[in-house]
Each structure stands twice: as structure tokens, then as C-alpha cells.
Design an enzyme around this catalytic site. Structure first.
Site, PDB file in Angstrom:
ATOM      1  N   CYS A  58       0.821  -1.212   0.000  1.00  0.00           N
ATOM      2  CA  CYS A  58       0.000   0.000   0.000  1.00  0.00           C
ATOM      3  C   CYS A  58       0.856   1.264   0.000  1.00  0.00           C
ATOM      4  O   CYS A  58       0.938   1.983   1.005  1.00  0.00           O
ATOM      5  CB  CYS A  58      -0.960   0.031   1.180  1.00  0.00           C
ATOM      6  SG  CYS A  58      -2.245   1.278   0.973  1.00  0.00           S
ATOM      7  N   CYS A  95      -5.530   2.229  -5.112  1.00  0.00           N
ATOM      8  CA  CYS A  95      -5.116   2.892  -3.880  1.00  0.00           C
ATOM      9  C   CYS A  95      -6.073   4.051  -3.601  1.00  0.00           C
ATOM     10  O   CYS A  95      -5.978   5.098  -4.254  1.00  0.00           O
ATOM     11  CB  CYS A  95      -3.684   3.413  -4.009  1.00  0.00           C
ATOM     12  SG  CYS A  95      -3.047   4.100  -2.473  1.00  0.00           S
TER      13      CYS A  95
END
Length: 448
Positions: A197, A377
Site C-alpha cells: 500500500c 489505492c
């Protein structure tokens, strides 16, 4: 609208239901001398492993699928940014592993210590061997706090102001320190790649900035983003939008600054300068608040095994997810060398491709389905705004909704905070969510 978006996503997940907290799971007691065999062995009970295991267990029934996973708890890690910002609690991000383990799968509550793909078995920590016909490696990666000198000690020191959203042991301190902050230097770091991430280190920064503003300390605060990279984000479209966010928030960016040491007694962080002509140079920053993103890497059990490349990542074909040498082995998620951002969204898209190609291999055919590198994201930029970044292998936007997702939107914040957790628990982990590809085509009238 928000309601239309929620309905669209729910419609894409068959039999969306509530996670059961009482259902029984077959927990295997493995005898050390016994060589147990299963049609499918999945190493890892994270997002990718359970997504595949659930589908296989549902299709092939009991005693065919084994999941090797030592942990008692499963975490929805994408929520930790919101936990660090005080929006969610740590408890909301976790479930007992027994609740998310597929009903028809055998849960082997052990750690893998060795892979023997030439003889189709794995060796567990207790010395037992588990045989398989097909192996799916889904072990995730290791978060290396210890690679930064002084960081483990700083994270444990009461009142140090040093925190990280990348661990369940440290994420709650992040919000505590944000609340206690009274002004000064607030530094947020980004290490060398790869990490999972990659948007999270700046998302927690944007939340902290907004909290500081609401509580009257922002005008006494210098916020710096010290990143080892030379760009704010890998995809040009979103990078341009994020630079505007940073300008609006008056945040200082220091590119090619890699944190290598924390000295908590002095409240100093030492950064290695990267780039041509800067070899061996360092610079020291004083901090009052320091959010750290540690470097990450492959697990020890994978490094040096027959399954990995020279960097320690499971060596798969990036489009088929089949191992390059062992054709009855597949890899998924953070543990592989697939060149895309390591996210739960990538796991979802990979799981759909992997399952189709696995079934083809079982039928004596070659893999056909191709993964396009889709990853996502949701870049939270405040307590009610989010940029939904979605892109492919080539860093080109691959957006689901027929709007400009590079724009900060409340609807995308709701998607991140409230809808995606439901999709994760009740769709992805049950093997019923393989990413938004079909929904994207529908919303774009078949043109994407």
C-alpha cells in the site's frame, strides 16, 4: 451518487452476507510422522490465500483444500490508515481466523519452514510434511522495523512521538500521538520500494494535517514528507493531483530522503540522501512527531527456497501467476515478484486470474487468462475526501467509475471507509470478488 455506487458494488458480489462468528472450522492436528496429502495446499491465510481457498473449498469439498496459517487473527490492513487517523478502531479491522477460514477447508495452524517443490510437499515448523497436487503461495511480506537503527526501541518508548500504521502493535499509538501533538516538526517517511500500500504513508499525513488544523496547532507545525522516491506517486495523473493537495496543505516534500536511523533520546532522524553524486551523504532532522514506514521484504522462509527469484520473491509469470519453473505452483499477493503495487485490490484481481488458470492447468491446458496489473489505492486526503487511484502494469489509469477519479470526492471516501470493508469481508475472502473488471466494463458501456 453514494447509494447508486453502493448498490452497484453489492450487486457485483453474489450472496453478500454477514460474516459468521460462530461457524466451525476443521482445525487439523498434524502428526509429526504423518505425510498428509491434499489436492490443494494454500500457504498463507491473508487476503489472496483465503480468496483462492474459499473458491476451491466450495468447489471441491472437504479434505481437498488445506490452508497453512499460524495466526489466530486476520486483519483487514487497508483500514489501518483510518485507525491511525481515529476514524476506525483496531477492533474493526480484525476477525478471528476461525471466522474467515473457509468452511470446507482444513486449517493447519502451523508455520511453513521449507518448500520442496521437486517432491510436491512443504515442511512445517513441527517437522511434519504436507503433500500437495497444487500449491498456492500467498505468504505476504515481512515488515522490517529492525532495518532502521533505533526504530524498534523508539516505537516502544512511551511518549516518544514515533509511530507507524504498519503494525497492529503500533497503529493505535499513531492516533494517540496525533491527538497529543502541540506543534513543532511532524515528519512522515517513505522507504525504498517495494512496500505494501504505497499510498498509505501520505494518507496518514493528510489526516494528521487536517486534525492539526481542526485543533488549532497547524500554524505552529511544519509538516514534511521525506520520501526515498523521486516522485510523490508512480502514476502521473494522480501525482499531479496530489502535488496540488500538498501545495494546498503547505507540506514540505523532501525527495530521495531515506530514513536509516532514529535517535529517540534526541528526537532526531537520520536520512540517507539518494541519487547521483550523493552516495554516503546523510542529513539529520529534528522531530516532535515522526510517522515511520519501515522497509519491507520477502519472508525468511522464502529467501533461498527453490520458488523465488534472486531477490527472494516468488517467481511467477506476471500475467498468468503460474510459477515459471513449477507448473503446479501459483503465487498471489505481496510475496510474488509481480510488478504492480502490493494491495488488497491487486490480490482480488489476481485471484480471479489465478483460479481460471489453475483450472486450465488441471485440465491439461496452458494458462490463458491474463492479469493486467490492476491495482487500486484509495488516497484519503482528509476526513471526508478521497482520490480513488486505479491503474495497471504500465501506470495507466484503469478507473472503474465513469467520473474523473483523480478529483477529491466524498463518495470515494465513503467507498474507502464503509463499502470496501464490506466487500473485503463478505466478497473477497469468500472468493466471490475478483476485482471490478466486469463492473468497469458495464459502467463504461463496454469500452474499458
Amino acid at each position: 451518487s453514494y447509494n447508486q455506487m453502493a448498490a452497484c458494488i453489492r450487486f457485483s458480489i453474489p450472496r453478500l452476507g454477514v460474516v459468521s462468528r460462530s461457524r466451525s472450522v476443521h482445525l487439523a492436528s498434524v502428526n509429526k510422522q504423518q505425510d498428509n496429502g491434499y489436492k490443494f495446499v494454500i500457504c498463507g491465510g491473508g487476503a489472496g490465500g483465503l480468496a483462492v481457498a474459499s473458491s476451491l473449498a466450495r468447489r471441491f469439498g472437504e479434505k481437498q483444500v488445506a490452508v497453512i496459517e499460524p495466526s489466530d487473527v486476520h486483519y483487514y490492513q487497508p483500514m489501518w490508515t483510518l485507525v491511525g487517523g481515529g476514524i476506525k478502531t483496531l477492533d474493526q479491522s480484525r476477525r478471528p481466523m476461525s471466522d474467515v477460514m473457509p468452511k470446507n477447508a482444513t486449517w493447519i495452524k502451523q508455520a511453513v519452514t521449507e518448500f520442496a517443490p521437486d517432491s510436491n510437499h512443504v515442511i512445517l515448523k513441527n517437522g511434519s510434511k504436507i503433500g500437495y497436487e497444487y500449491l498456492i503461495v500467498a505468504l505476504g511480506l515481512r515488515v522490517n522495523f529492525d532495518k532502521i537503527k533505533g526504530l524498534p526501541e523508539a516505537l516502544q518508548m512511551p511518549g516518544s512521538g514515533v509511530c507507524s500504521i504498519y503494525s497492529p502493535e503500533t497503529v493505535t499509538k499513531t492516533y494517540e500521538y496525533i491527538q497529543a501533538f502541540q506543534g513543532g516538526n511532524a515528519i512522515f517517511t517513505f522507504p525504498t520500494m517495494p512496500i505494501k500500500c504505497p499510498g498509505a504513508p501520505q494518507k496518514i499525513m493528510y489526516l494528521a494535517d487536517e486534525y492539526f488544523r481542526k485543533n488549532g496547532v497547524r500554524d505552529k507545525t511544519q509538516i514534511s514528507f521525506n520520501t526515498s522516491l523521486g516522485v510523490i506517486f508512480a502514476v502521473k495523473k494522480y501525482a499531479e493531483r496530489l502535488l496540488k493537495v500538498i501545495e494546498r496543505k503547505n507540506i514540505q516534500i523532501n525527495f530521495q530522503h531515506n530514513l536509516i536511523e532514529v535517535i529517540p533520546d534526541k528526537k532526531e532522524g537520520i536520512f540517507q540522501l539518494l541519487g547521483e553524486g550523493k552516495e554516503g551523504q546523510t542529513v539529520t532532522f529534528n522531530y516532535d512527531f515522526l510517522h515511520t514506514t519501515p522497509p519491507m521484504g520477502p519472508l525468511k522462509v522464502l529467501r533461498g527456497s527453490p520458488l523465488v527469484d534472486n531477490l527472494g520473491w516468488v517467481d511467477v509469470n506476471p500475467k498468468s501467476l503460474q510459477h515459471k519453473k513449477y507448473h503446479n505452483v501459483f503465487g498471489i499477493g505481496d510475496c510474488t515478484n509481480v510488478p504492480t503495487s502490493k494491495t488488497a485490490a491487486a490480490c482480488a484481481a489476481e485471484s480471479a486470474v489465478l483460479k481460471k488458470n489453475l483450472f486450465r492447468v488441471m485440465n491439461g491446458e496452458k494458462p490463458f487468462e491474463q492479469y493486467d496489473g490492476y491495482t487500486s489505492c484509495p488516497l484519503v486526503t482528509g476526513y471526508d475526501r478521497c482520490i480513488l487511484a486505479e491503474f495497471d502494469f504500465n501506470g495507466m489509469p484503469l478507473e472503474t467509475f465513469p467520473v474523473d477519479q483523480g478529483k477529491e470526492r466524498y463518495s470515494m471516501y465513503v467507498l474507502k471507509a464503509d463499502i470496501l470493508p464490506e466487500v473485503y469481508w463478505n466478497g473477497l475472502l469468500k472468493g466471490m470478488w475478483g476485482g471490478p473488471r466486469s463492473m468497469r466494463k458495464s459502467l463504461h458501456l463496454g469500452f474499458s
